[in-house]
Each structure stands twice: as structure tokens, then as C-alpha cells.
Design a protein around this motif. Structure first.
Motif, PDB file in Angstrom:
ATOM      1  N   ALA A  33      39.221  27.922  28.214  1.00  0.00           N
ATOM      2  CA  ALA A  33      37.904  27.706  28.793  1.00  0.00           C
ATOM      3  C   ALA A  33      36.872  28.566  28.076  1.00  0.00           C
ATOM      4  O   ALA A  33      37.014  29.778  27.992  1.00  0.00           O
ATOM      5  N   THR A  34      35.847  27.935  27.550  1.00  0.00           N
ATOM      6  CA  THR A  34      34.803  28.634  26.816  1.00  0.00           C
ATOM      7  C   THR A  34      33.606  28.846  27.721  1.00  0.00           C
ATOM      8  O   THR A  34      33.150  27.906  28.382  1.00  0.00           O
ATOM      9  N   ALA A  35      33.096  30.056  27.756  1.00  0.00           N
ATOM     10  CA  ALA A  35      31.958  30.362  28.627  1.00  0.00           C
ATOM     11  C   ALA A  35      30.725  29.579  28.202  1.00  0.00           C
ATOM     12  O   ALA A  35      30.557  29.209  27.037  1.00  0.00           O
ATOM     13  N   LYS A  63      23.939  18.254  25.853  1.00  0.00           N
ATOM     14  CA  LYS A  63      25.358  18.610  25.762  1.00  0.00           C
ATOM     15  C   LYS A  63      25.862  19.320  27.004  1.00  0.00           C
ATOM     16  O   LYS A  63      27.061  19.322  27.277  1.00  0.00           O
ATOM     17  N   TYR A  64      24.964  19.968  27.739  1.00  0.00           N
ATOM     18  CA  TYR A  64      25.353  20.698  28.949  1.00  0.00           C
ATOM     19  C   TYR A  64      24.634  20.077  30.138  1.00  0.00           C
ATOM     20  O   TYR A  64      23.414  19.868  30.107  1.00  0.00           O
ATOM     21  N   GLY A 106      31.331  19.423  22.014  1.00  0.00           N
ATOM     22  CA  GLY A 106      30.827  20.792  22.011  1.00  0.00           C
ATOM     23  C   GLY A 106      29.999  21.163  23.205  1.00  0.00           C
ATOM     24  O   GLY A 106      29.341  22.208  23.211  1.00  0.00           O
ATOM     25  N   GLY A 107      30.020  20.366  24.274  1.00  0.00           N
ATOM     26  CA  GLY A 107      29.251  20.668  25.461  1.00  0.00           C
ATOM     27  C   GLY A 107      30.126  21.048  26.638  1.00  0.00           C
ATOM     28  O   GLY A 107      31.311  21.338  26.487  1.00  0.00           O
ATOM     29  N   ASP A 108      29.556  21.026  27.834  1.00  0.00           N
ATOM     30  CA  ASP A 108      30.314  21.369  29.038  1.00  0.00           C
ATOM     31  C   ASP A 108      29.497  21.005  30.264  1.00  0.00           C
ATOM     32  O   ASP A 108      28.340  20.576  30.157  1.00  0.00           O
ATOM     33  N   VAL A 109      30.097  21.197  31.438  1.00  0.00           N
ATOM     34  CA  VAL A 109      29.424  20.900  32.696  1.00  0.00           C
ATOM     35  C   VAL A 109      29.455  22.116  33.610  1.00  0.00           C
ATOM     36  O   VAL A 109      30.298  23.000  33.467  1.00  0.00           O
ATOM     37  N   ILE A 110      28.518  22.120  34.562  1.00  0.00           N
ATOM     38  CA  ILE A 110      28.420  23.160  35.581  1.00  0.00           C
ATOM     39  C   ILE A 110      28.411  22.463  36.941  1.00  0.00           C
ATOM     40  O   ILE A 110      27.398  21.867  37.327  1.00  0.00           O
ATOM     41  N   THR A 145      40.697  22.646  38.437  1.00  0.00           N
ATOM     42  CA  THR A 145      40.784  21.210  38.181  1.00  0.00           C
ATOM     43  C   THR A 145      40.009  20.827  36.927  1.00  0.00           C
ATOM     44  O   THR A 145      40.503  20.051  36.092  1.00  0.00           O
ATOM     45  N   TYR A 146      38.808  21.370  36.786  1.00  0.00           N
ATOM     46  CA  TYR A 146      37.953  20.993  35.665  1.00  0.00           C
ATOM     47  C   TYR A 146      37.842  22.073  34.587  1.00  0.00           C
ATOM     48  O   TYR A 146      37.134  21.877  33.599  1.00  0.00           O
ATOM     49  N   ASP A 147      38.527  23.191  34.788  1.00  0.00           N
ATOM     50  CA  ASP A 147      38.568  24.268  33.800  1.00  0.00           C
ATOM     51  C   ASP A 147      37.159  24.764  33.468  1.00  0.00           C
ATOM     52  O   ASP A 147      36.827  25.010  32.305  1.00  0.00           O
ATOM     53  N   VAL A 148      36.327  24.931  34.500  1.00  0.00           N
ATOM     54  CA  VAL A 148      34.942  25.333  34.284  1.00  0.00           C
ATOM     55  C   VAL A 148      34.799  26.848  34.368  1.00  0.00           C
ATOM     56  O   VAL A 148      35.636  27.538  34.950  1.00  0.00           O
ATOM     57  N   THR A 149      33.721  27.351  33.783  1.00  0.00           N
ATOM     58  CA  THR A 149      33.474  28.787  33.776  1.00  0.00           C
ATOM     59  C   THR A 149      32.178  29.173  34.487  1.00  0.00           C
ATOM     60  O   THR A 149      31.818  30.344  34.498  1.00  0.00           O
TER      61      THR A 149
END
Length: 504
Positions: A33-35, A63-64, A106-110, A145-149
């Protein structure tokens, strides 16, 4: 978000948690998991209307994304779903493939908990559920579940006055933060709160004060810089700046150990693009967006966002606030393109176990495992104050006394006034990527003990009294090779005494 009218709680009975509310081992897709980046643009995505998460991310170039919202299906439940819809469980089957695709680019979710409808209707998790451990377990379930940071907590309306819910939420945050530290996970919590044009109202500030009291680390305070509902003329970009300056001052009072740069890095801003819910008197224009982007970049705030991605188009110029258009003349994704360059600064990578499985003990202890090596002692000097000199401690209203003492013949006195909390501190050499235990004996009312690292403050406190009390807090250094150790009282609460400070 603050006034979205289409967010709704759907569904009925909740599913009971196993193991008395403790999330059992979960092994999501193998991935470190990347911050989230240190400075990120992450607009809200309305997850309740059937739009493609990955599709809109690709089309907009964003991307985010901050995903709104997670809540319980009914008041009194301790199980959360996307939008409170029992057909949208917290599971890889719901948004999992979209999130994987966004990460591949290269993105992610919050994920965001709460929202106006949940806060108004009692389905926000901490309002709905009265078991702190189960609230924490729901946070942990989303994380694993979603490996979020990062988790966003949208607290407004009735949730701002539910003092029991506020306290439960912050206690749960503390539990999750301890769990994450013990399991090698990176997790940040963001409070998204309504604001005035001069900073948080008393109700929002009370949420943060309760977090401090519960030793719950708040990484970012995200202001909703819209819907002021004060019947005053507004220049929205300027209002964002004055609201943020007010929040900066409030955070300075709450976290006196932080530097100016660290305080600004705790601040987030969410605009409502175009016409907001109040009406045309509060219209956030493309010119406002350019001004806010320039200011946010210069100021070094942590997070820039807007409500909402689906509104970033000119499909209803001259109209009122809507969920699917901005109400002003614009090209599709104009606001996204203005704010997109704000994302910068790597967040670093957590150090999870290879399998990414999570198996906390039923006691939810955050203590390091016995196999962890004990770090060497930190370079704290004159922790017993027996030299008779304040050095290398420094700070206004701080001095050495011979009574009362806990051990030896000397102690530290910090005499808080009505305008100064009398912080006393020293900079200490430490090893990077180590965990230390900071302890001190204190006497007096509202004594605080803490440390400031590159990633922010950790602290603990006691309401105290006339007897000596031991305070202890765990300090993870991260990349820091020096930290500031500090103690202080509180404004208007009198003098505290400190002795036998250790960092091991």
C-alpha cells in the motif's frame, strides 16, 4: 458532502460482525500500500448514482478520487455499505476492479464515511453504532478490503452535535491507528468539516478537541469552503484563504508543537464548483479555481478537492446547484484540469507483512510483538533536570524548581498563562525508522507530553491533579533522525511540573 440531496440510506437489517466486532484475517490482492501523495488533488466521486469510477477517472484525468459515501443501512446498525445500500457491500466485488485499474495508472482512492444524508439521518457509523470496537472494526474492514492508506470522515449537520458519536469516532480512530502501527500499515484520517469564512465553527473545533483528548491523530482537516449560509456577498477564492488562515490559527492552538509548515500540511480545502447549494451568491468560478490553485500550491496545503467530479461540466449554465452539472458555462473537466497539477510529493510506502494479511488479537493490542528488536535509547538529555539548568530544554514560562519533585532534587516547572500553554522542549537525536517509548512523570492539571517528527505530532495528556502521574506515548521516527520532545500545560489551567523524562 454538505447539501447533496440525492445521497440516501438504502436497505434494512445489518449483518452481524464476527468475533465480537473484530475483523478477522483479510488478504486482499498482494500489493504494498502506497501512501497518498503529500499534496494531492482528490475530487469527490458520487458513488451512489451508477457512474463508472474508473471510466470517469480516465475521462477527467483525475488519478486520485475521494469516494462518497460509506454509511450504515439503518440507524442502530454497526455494518457499513457504500451509500448504505445492502447491495453494495464492503467487498472486492464493489468497486474493486475499478480501484485496481486506477492504481495501475498510478492513482488511488480515498473512501469517505458520512456525508450530509448520513449525518442527518443517523446512519453515519459512529452515530449509528454505540460499540467503539465495532466502529474501529468497520474502519479496518474498509482499509484491508481495499488496501487504502487514507480514510475521509465527512462530519456535519447532526453529527456535529452528537457528542457521544464524536467521542466514539475518535476513540475508534485511536484504536485503528494503534492497530495499523502494530501491523505495519500506513493509515491517515481526514476530518472534513463545515467552515465559516474565518475558520471552523465551535462545533467543528469541538470534534478536533475531542480527538486531542482521545490521543487520536488527525492528519488533515479538510474544510468545506462553501455553503456559508450567512446571506453575505462572497468572493469564494478569498473566502477560502480567510477560512484557511482561521483554521491555521485554531490548529496552532491545538497542536502547539508543530511548525508553520507542518500546520499548513494539515489543512485541506474542498470547494463546490460552480453554483453551490446556497445559490448564485456563492458561485465558485474558473477564475476562483485558478486563484485557489496558486494559493494552495504556494501555501503547501495537504489536499485540494471539490464537490463533485460529476458536476465538472457546463451542462446546465445559469441553473441552480445540481449533482450532475456546475450551473455555469464551462468545458467538461475544466476544474479538474486546473487543479490536477496540484498533486505532487511521494507519500512513501508502508511496510506490511508479505501476505498483507491482518490478524489482530481479540484484545486489539497495539503493543509491538516480542520478536521486534528494542531500539537504542534516544539522545534525550537532562530528563531528570538534576543539572539544575534548563538546557537543553527551552521554552517561555519554563524553569527548574526544587519542589515538588518526583525523583532526585530537581524538576521542571511550566507555568501556563491565559495566553500561553508554556511549552518546554528539546530536539533529540534518534534513529530513523525506529519506534521509541517517551515517558514522563507529571503533576498538575492538563499536562501534555509529546513529540514532533517529520510526519507530525504524537502526544498524550492527563487531566491530572495534585499527585504525580506517569504519561507514556509511542513515537515512530519514520525518516526523521531528530525529533522534538515537548511537555506543556494548557491555557488558563495553571502550572504543571515534570520530572524523569525518558526516551527509550
Amino acid at each position: 458532502m454538505r447539501r447533496s440531496t440525492t445521497i440516501r440510506a438504502i436497505g434494512a437489517a445489518a449483518v452481524a460482525l464476527t468475533a465480537a466486532g473484530v475483523v478477522l484475517a483479510v488478504t486482499p490482492s498482494a500489493q504494498a500500500a502506497t501512501a497518498i501523495p503529500a499534496h494531492v488533488f482528490a475530487p469527490y466521486f458520487e458513488a451512489y448514482n451508477g457512474d463508472s469510477l474508473n471510466g470517469l477517472s480516465q475521462q477527467s484525468g483525475d488519478k486520485y478520487l475521494t469516494m462518497a459515501f460509506i454509511q450504515t443501512a439503518s440507524r442502530g446498525s454497526c455494518t457499513v455499505y457504500w451509500n448504505g445500500d445492502t447491495g453494495m457491500p464492503i467487498a472486492n466485488s464493489t468497486f474493486g476492479s475499478d480501484i485496481a485499474a486506477i492504481r495501475a495508472r498510478g492513482g488511488d482512492v480515498i473512501p469517505s464515511f458520512g456525508g450530509y444524508a448520513a449525518d442527518n439521518g443517523g446512519t453515519e457509523i459512529a452515530d449509528s453504532c454505540t460499540d467503539v470496537n465495532q466502529i474501529a472494526a468497520q474502519f479496518e474492514k474498509v482499509i484491508t478490503t481495499y488496501d487504502v492508506t487514507r480514510i475521509d470522515l465527512d462530519v456535519e449537520d447532526n453529527s456535529l452535535t452528537n457528542t457521544a458519536g464524536i467521542d466514539r469516532r475518535n476513540k475508534a480512530i485511536k484504536i485503528v491507528e494503534d492497530w495499523a502501527a502494530a501491523n505495519g500499515r500506513t493509515i491517515q484520517f481526514v476530518y472534513t468539516l463545515p467552515t465559516t469564512t474565518s475558520g471552523l465553527a465551535a462545533s467543528g473545533l469541538a470534534v478536533l478537541r475531542n480527538a486531542v483528548a482521545n490521543n487520536a491523530r488527525v492528519d488533515i482537516v479538510n474544510q468545506m469552503t462553501f455553503d456559508y449560509y450567512d446571506n453575505q456577498p462572497h468572493q469564494m477564492a478569498n473566502d477560502t484563504k480567510t477560512a484557511s488562515n482561521g483554521l491555521y490559527g485554531q490548529l496552532q492552538q491545538l497542536y502547539p508543537g508543530k511548525t508553520s509548515a507542518q500546520l499548513w500540511s494539515m489543512i485541506g480545502v474542498t470547494e463546490m464548483i460552480g453554483v453551490d447549494d446556497f445559490g448564485p451568491a456563492e458561485t465558485f468560478t474558473l477564475a476562483d479555481a485558478n486563484a485557489v490553485y496558486s494559493w494552495a500550491t504556494q501555501q503547501g496545503i495537504a489536499e485540494l478537492s471539490f464537490w463533485a467530479l460529476q458536476r465538472d461540466n457546463g451542462g446546465c449554465p445559469g441553473g441552480a446547484a445540481a449533482d450532475n452539472c456546475s450551473g455555469i458555462s464551462q468545458k467538461t473537466w475544466d476544474f479538474s484540469h486546473i487543479f490536477a497539477p496540484f498533486t505532487s510529493g511521494g507519500g512513501g510506502t508502508s511496510s506490511p507483512s508479505p501476505s498483507r494479511s491482518v490478524s489482530p488479537s481479540p484484545s486489539r493490542s497495539a503493543s509491538p510483538s516480542p520478536s521486534q528488536s528494542t531500539p537504542p535509547a534516544g539522545g534525550l538529555v537532562n530528563g531528570d533536570f538534576e543539572t539544575g539548568s534548563l538546557a537543553p530544554w527551552s521554552g517561555g514560562l519554563c524553569s527548574i524548581v526544587t519542589t515538588p519533585v518526583h525523583g532526585g532534587t530537581k524538576a521542571l516547572k511550566a507555568a501556563a498563562s491565559s495566553s500561553d500553554n508554556a511549552q518546554c522542549g528539546q530536539t533529540v537525536a534518534v534513529q530513523a525508522n525506529r519506534t521509541y517509548t517517551l515517558s514522563a512523570w507529571v503533576q498538575g492539571s492538563y499536562a501534555f507530553l509529546g513529540a514532533t517528527t517529520a510526519s507530525g505530532d504524537v502526544s498524550t495528556w492527563t487531566p491530572g491533579g495534585s499527585s504525580w502521574t506517569k504519561l507514556t506515548v509511542t513515537v515512530s521516527t519514520g525518516s526523521s533522525t531528530s525529533i522534538k520532545v515537548w511537555v506543556h500545560g494548557w491555557y488558563g489551567t495553571g502550572t504543571i511540573y515534570v520530572d524523569d523524562v525518558t526516551l527509550v
